[in-house]
Design an enzyme around this catalytic site. Structure first.
Site, PDB file in Angstrom:
ATOM      1  N   ARG A 129       0.825  -1.208   0.000  1.00 45.08           N
ATOM      2  CA  ARG A 129       0.000   0.000   0.000  1.00 45.08           C
ATOM      3  C   ARG A 129       0.850   1.245   0.000  1.00 45.08           C
ATOM      4  NH1 ARG A 129      -3.779   1.541   5.030  1.00 45.08           N
ATOM      5  NH2 ARG A 129      -1.932   2.661   5.670  1.00 45.08           N
TER       6      ARG A 129
ATOM      7  N   CYS B 156       0.146   5.524   0.623  1.00 52.76           N
ATOM      8  CA  CYS B 156      -0.835   6.499   1.095  1.00 52.76           C
ATOM      9  C   CYS B 156      -0.250   7.880   0.847  1.00 52.76           C
ATOM     10  CB  CYS B 156      -1.130   6.280   2.577  1.00 52.76           C
ATOM     11  SG  CYS B 156      -2.513   7.264   3.167  1.00 52.76           S
TER      12      CYS B 156
END
Length: 127
Positions: free
Chosen positions: A104, A106
């Site tokens: 991930r 962000c």
């Protein structure tokens, strides 16, 4: 160039020039999903956790239409209007994707489509 198959589930913004999802090979690429309810086109505002849940449900709807689901996600990108919401994002996000969370990123951005607080995109494999 690989063959591309569109996945037309989800809630694209009317008039926007994109496809909610694309299948190529054994991968599904999901466009950034904002917290818009696909049936009513209502945008969730003023409830960050509910907005994150709606984004993830929109991503999942597209993945399911493509023949996979969140447990097969290998990469997720989250865009936040305010990085101060990072821990709130994680509190909701932790309930999705199964035991092995996808890679991930962000990123805080100055402004998101429809002036929302969060947008989430994903890549998943087909089982």
């Amino acid at each position: 160039m690989s063959d591309k198959t569109p996945v037309n589930a989800g809630a694209p913004v009317p008039g926007s020039p994109y496809t909610p999802g694309i299948i190529t090979g054994n991968l599904v690429f999901v466009s950034g999903q904002v917290p818009m309810k696909p049936d009513t086109k209502e945008v969730i505002r003023d409830d960050f956790e509910a907005a994150v849940r709606q984004c993830l449900e929109n991503v999942e709807r597209i993945l399911v239409a493509a023949g996979t689901n969140l447990t097969h996600a290998v990469k997720v990108v989250v865009f936040l209007a305010d990085m101060d919401n990072f821990s709130r994002l994680n509190a909701v996000y932790n309930n999705y994707f199964g035991d092995v969370k996808p890679a991930r990123s962000c990123i805080q951005v100055a402004r998101l489509p429809l002036d929302v607080d969060v947008e989430i995109e994903a890549i998943a494999v087909l089982p």
